[in-house]
Design a protein around this motif. Structure first.
Motif, PDB file in Angstrom:
ATOM      1  N   VAL A  80       0.765  -1.165  -0.202  1.00  0.00           N
ATOM      2  CA  VAL A  80       0.020  -0.038   0.016  1.00  0.00           C
ATOM      3  C   VAL A  80       0.834   1.337  -0.169  1.00  0.00           C
ATOM      4  O   VAL A  80       1.893   1.437   0.845  1.00  0.00           O
ATOM      5  N   ILE A  81       0.597   2.209  -0.960  1.00  0.00           N
ATOM      6  CA  ILE A  81       1.309   3.677  -1.007  1.00  0.00           C
ATOM      7  C   ILE A  81       0.003   4.589  -0.556  1.00  0.00           C
ATOM      8  O   ILE A  81      -0.765   4.613  -1.485  1.00  0.00           O
ATOM      9  N   GLU A  82      -0.062   5.405   0.273  1.00  0.00           N
ATOM     10  CA  GLU A  82      -0.739   6.493   0.633  1.00  0.00           C
ATOM     11  C   GLU A  82      -0.489   7.681  -0.253  1.00  0.00           C
ATOM     12  O   GLU A  82       0.596   8.133  -0.429  1.00  0.00           O
ATOM     13  N   ILE A  83      -1.489   8.317  -0.703  1.00  0.00           N
ATOM     14  CA  ILE A  83      -1.494   9.693  -1.494  1.00  0.00           C
ATOM     15  C   ILE A  83      -2.623  10.491  -0.769  1.00  0.00           C
ATOM     16  O   ILE A  83      -3.679  10.388  -0.903  1.00  0.00           O
ATOM     17  N   ARG A  84      -2.025  11.324   0.393  1.00  0.00           N
ATOM     18  CA  ARG A  84      -2.842  12.020   1.080  1.00  0.00           C
ATOM     19  C   ARG A  84      -2.539  13.818   0.770  1.00  0.00           C
ATOM     20  O   ARG A  84      -1.417  13.969   0.787  1.00  0.00           O
ATOM     21  N   GLY A  85      -3.523  14.463   1.010  1.00  0.00           N
ATOM     22  CA  GLY A  85      -3.407  15.882   0.963  1.00  0.00           C
ATOM     23  C   GLY A  85      -3.124  16.273  -0.659  1.00  0.00           C
ATOM     24  O   GLY A  85      -3.310  15.669  -1.522  1.00  0.00           O
ATOM     25  N   GLU A  86      -2.614  17.754  -0.381  1.00  0.00           N
ATOM     26  CA  GLU A  86      -2.030  18.269  -1.747  1.00  0.00           C
ATOM     27  C   GLU A  86      -0.898  17.584  -2.655  1.00  0.00           C
ATOM     28  O   GLU A  86      -0.050  16.856  -2.031  1.00  0.00           O
ATOM     29  N   ALA A  95       5.570  13.718  -6.706  1.00  0.00           N
ATOM     30  CA  ALA A  95       5.828  12.695  -7.693  1.00  0.00           C
ATOM     31  C   ALA A  95       7.086  12.208  -7.172  1.00  0.00           C
ATOM     32  O   ALA A  95       7.277  10.737  -7.339  1.00  0.00           O
ATOM     33  N   GLU A  96       8.030  12.849  -6.614  1.00  0.00           N
ATOM     34  CA  GLU A  96       9.482  12.160  -6.409  1.00  0.00           C
ATOM     35  C   GLU A  96       9.202  11.092  -5.034  1.00  0.00           C
ATOM     36  O   GLU A  96       9.720   9.869  -5.216  1.00  0.00           O
ATOM     37  N   ASN A  97       8.385  11.466  -4.059  1.00  0.00           N
ATOM     38  CA  ASN A  97       8.101  10.413  -3.135  1.00  0.00           C
ATOM     39  C   ASN A  97       7.303   9.128  -3.525  1.00  0.00           C
ATOM     40  O   ASN A  97       7.573   7.949  -3.233  1.00  0.00           O
ATOM     41  N   VAL A  98       6.237   9.467  -4.308  1.00  0.00           N
ATOM     42  CA  VAL A  98       5.216   8.524  -4.750  1.00  0.00           C
ATOM     43  C   VAL A  98       5.907   7.553  -5.629  1.00  0.00           C
ATOM     44  O   VAL A  98       5.691   6.118  -5.599  1.00  0.00           O
ATOM     45  N   VAL A  99       6.505   8.023  -6.423  1.00  0.00           N
ATOM     46  CA  VAL A  99       7.395   7.189  -7.728  1.00  0.00           C
ATOM     47  C   VAL A  99       8.559   6.438  -6.691  1.00  0.00           C
ATOM     48  O   VAL A  99       8.795   5.362  -7.232  1.00  0.00           O
ATOM     49  N   SER A 100       9.144   6.908  -5.789  1.00  0.00           N
ATOM     50  CA  SER A 100      10.281   6.250  -5.257  1.00  0.00           C
ATOM     51  C   SER A 100       9.476   4.987  -4.606  1.00  0.00           C
ATOM     52  O   SER A 100      10.008   3.802  -4.349  1.00  0.00           O
ATOM     53  N   SER A 101       8.354   5.211  -3.731  1.00  0.00           N
ATOM     54  CA  SER A 101       7.452   4.171  -3.188  1.00  0.00           C
ATOM     55  C   SER A 101       7.076   3.212  -3.955  1.00  0.00           C
ATOM     56  O   SER A 101       7.277   1.856  -3.777  1.00  0.00           O
ATOM     57  N   LEU A 102       6.567   3.561  -5.194  1.00  0.00           N
ATOM     58  CA  LEU A 102       6.173   2.667  -6.523  1.00  0.00           C
ATOM     59  C   LEU A 102       7.349   1.765  -6.768  1.00  0.00           C
ATOM     60  O   LEU A 102       7.073   0.465  -6.847  1.00  0.00           O
ATOM     61  N   LYS A 103       8.608   2.153  -7.030  1.00  0.00           N
ATOM     62  CA  LYS A 103       9.686   1.341  -7.432  1.00  0.00           C
ATOM     63  C   LYS A 103      10.006   0.129  -6.649  1.00  0.00           C
ATOM     64  O   LYS A 103      10.183  -1.066  -6.777  1.00  0.00           O
ATOM     65  N   ASN A 132       1.089   9.301 -13.206  1.00  0.00           N
ATOM     66  CA  ASN A 132       0.430   8.400 -14.028  1.00  0.00           C
ATOM     67  C   ASN A 132       1.517   7.650 -14.987  1.00  0.00           C
ATOM     68  O   ASN A 132       1.133   6.507 -14.962  1.00  0.00           O
ATOM     69  N   ASP A 133       2.425   8.352 -15.658  1.00  0.00           N
ATOM     70  CA  ASP A 133       3.357   7.873 -16.609  1.00  0.00           C
ATOM     71  C   ASP A 133       4.122   6.677 -15.805  1.00  0.00           C
ATOM     72  O   ASP A 133       4.442   5.735 -16.404  1.00  0.00           O
ATOM     73  N   GLU A 134       4.584   6.860 -14.671  1.00  0.00           N
ATOM     74  CA  GLU A 134       5.301   5.998 -14.221  1.00  0.00           C
ATOM     75  C   GLU A 134       4.714   4.700 -13.520  1.00  0.00           C
ATOM     76  O   GLU A 134       5.277   3.374 -13.599  1.00  0.00           O
ATOM     77  N   ILE A 135       3.250   4.675 -13.093  1.00  0.00           N
ATOM     78  CA  ILE A 135       2.610   3.810 -12.932  1.00  0.00           C
ATOM     79  C   ILE A 135       2.393   2.643 -14.227  1.00  0.00           C
ATOM     80  O   ILE A 135       2.481   1.490 -14.245  1.00  0.00           O
ATOM     81  N   THR A 136       2.122   3.171 -15.439  1.00  0.00           N
ATOM     82  CA  THR A 136       1.900   2.666 -16.579  1.00  0.00           C
ATOM     83  C   THR A 136       3.399   2.161 -16.866  1.00  0.00           C
ATOM     84  O   THR A 136       3.257   0.566 -17.521  1.00  0.00           O
ATOM     85  N   GLN A 295       6.703   6.436   1.224  1.00  0.00           N
ATOM     86  CA  GLN A 295       7.905   6.979   1.643  1.00  0.00           C
ATOM     87  C   GLN A 295       7.658   8.407   2.444  1.00  0.00           C
ATOM     88  O   GLN A 295       6.860   9.200   1.805  1.00  0.00           O
ATOM     89  N   ARG A 296       8.014   8.510   3.586  1.00  0.00           N
ATOM     90  CA  ARG A 296       7.638   9.806   4.619  1.00  0.00           C
ATOM     91  C   ARG A 296       8.799  10.409   4.876  1.00  0.00           C
ATOM     92  O   ARG A 296       9.891   9.813   5.238  1.00  0.00           O
ATOM     93  N   GLU A 297       8.710  11.422   4.981  1.00  0.00           N
ATOM     94  CA  GLU A 297      10.016  12.234   5.562  1.00  0.00           C
ATOM     95  C   GLU A 297      10.057  12.229   6.956  1.00  0.00           C
ATOM     96  O   GLU A 297       9.159  12.425   7.611  1.00  0.00           O
ATOM     97  N   ASN A 298      11.205  11.662   7.602  1.00  0.00           N
ATOM     98  CA  ASN A 298      11.377  11.536   8.886  1.00  0.00           C
ATOM     99  C   ASN A 298      12.123  12.683   9.557  1.00  0.00           C
ATOM    100  O   ASN A 298      12.633  13.592   8.888  1.00  0.00           O
TER     101      ASN A 298
END
Length: 327
Positions: A80-86, A95-103, A132-136, A295-298
């Protein structure tokens, strides 16, 4: 009796010896007390230094060892990868955080599928388009499915991302859609006239003051902006049509920017069914164990970034003071 003994004179050798012994004893006590205090102070200084070293060491451990809080897990599970907020650059849902998590999730052999857990009103079309492009791309590379699960809201740029998923699941009361593009601002020209304020603006370039809120609207510039928004809207529509395919029941209102309830979204083909993270993991992915790859900022990363920014400002002002130009 002692009361009958004559008192020794001050100059008597015995009296001087007694006084000397008392002074020596007092000085020794003061000296030992001072030494004990110095030892105690040294121990506290040592303790505080060790404590600071431990804090700094922990911060560096976070920086270099903690990324998303997830390590590779060989047993079958739902990633699971959370996409919350703006959705924007420089935030958790970038995109940087979500794509890193996806990989990371796609490369984990134990992950049977990836679920995007979405609760977002939207944001940047650029960031959403990158995701979107990276998911594809990753789906084609690894042969794994991606599902979107909507909690409260999946609108605008968030739906742009969800459109790349193999299935979208919502709650019947979720808010879904808002397939449109906007650019907003304010105009203060009327207020300035009432207050007697004169706008003094100088530019080099006919369109440099494009959409300046303190200047009257220019019809030609407004038309240019509208053309640009229409083009971005067309890109959004293409992504939705490509992702939803024949499941989409298109109407004149589908791409008007309206938002629908989860139940309505299912009826219009904007979503595939009702479901939650647990139900999708259990019934769709067939892997009930859920592992969070977000991926969350610690704290260590945040401190490191702030420290780097402080150092950068120091270098900048030092260079300015020496007459050096940074280009």
């Amino acid at each position: 009796m002692n009361d009958d003994l004559p008192e020794m004179p001050l100059s008597h050798p015995g009296r001087r010896a007694a006084d000397s012994g008392w002074e020596r004893e007092t000085l020794e006590k003061l000296l030992f007390a001072s030494l004990r205090e110095q030892r105690s102070a040294r121990r506290w200084r040592l303790f505080l230094r060790l404590l600071w070293l431990a804090v700094i060491g922990a911060a560096f451990w976070y920086i270099f060892n903690v990324q998303s809080g997830t390590v590779a897990i060989s047993t079958p599970h739902t990633a699971v990868i959370e996409i919350r907020g703006e959705i924007a650059s420089g935030v958790e849902a970038s995109a940087e955080n979500v794509v890193s998590s996806l990989k990371t999730a796609f490369e984990d052999k134990g992950a049977r599928a990836i679920v995007l857990l979405i609760d977002s009103p939207g944001g940047s079309p650029v960031q959403a388009g990158i995701i979107n492009d990276e998911i594809t791309r990753l789906k084609a590379l690894h042969g794994k499915k991606v599902y979107a699960v909507v909690e409260e809201t999946c609108a605008s740029a968030a739906y742009y991302i969800a459109a790349a998923a193999d299935g979208i699941y919502v709650d019947k009361a979720s808010l879904v859609g808002s397939i449109g593009v906007l650019m907003d601002g304010f105009g203060f020209t009327g207020l300035m006239d009432k207050l007697g304020i004169e706008r003094r603006l100088m530019t080099a370039g006919a369109n440099k003051a494009l959409l300046d809120p303190f200047s009257p609207q220019d019809e030609r510039q407004t038309a240019y902006i509208q053309t640009m928004l229409t083009e971005i809207h067309a890109q959004f529509i293409d992504a939705v049509k490509k992702g939803r395919g024949d499941r989409l029941k298109e109407t004149p209102e589908t791409f008007s920017g309206l938002v629908w309830s989860g139940q309505q979204a299912v009826e219009q083909g904007l979503a595939d069914g009702l479901g939650s993270l647990d139900s999708v993991a259990r019934d769709v992915v067939k892997a009930e164990e859920i592992v969070d790859y977000t991926q969350r900022e610690n704290l260590g990363m945040r401190l490191a970034r702030q420290f780097g920014a402080s150092v950068g400002r120091g270098i900048f002002f030092a260079a300015r003071s020496e007459g050096v130009q940074l280009k």
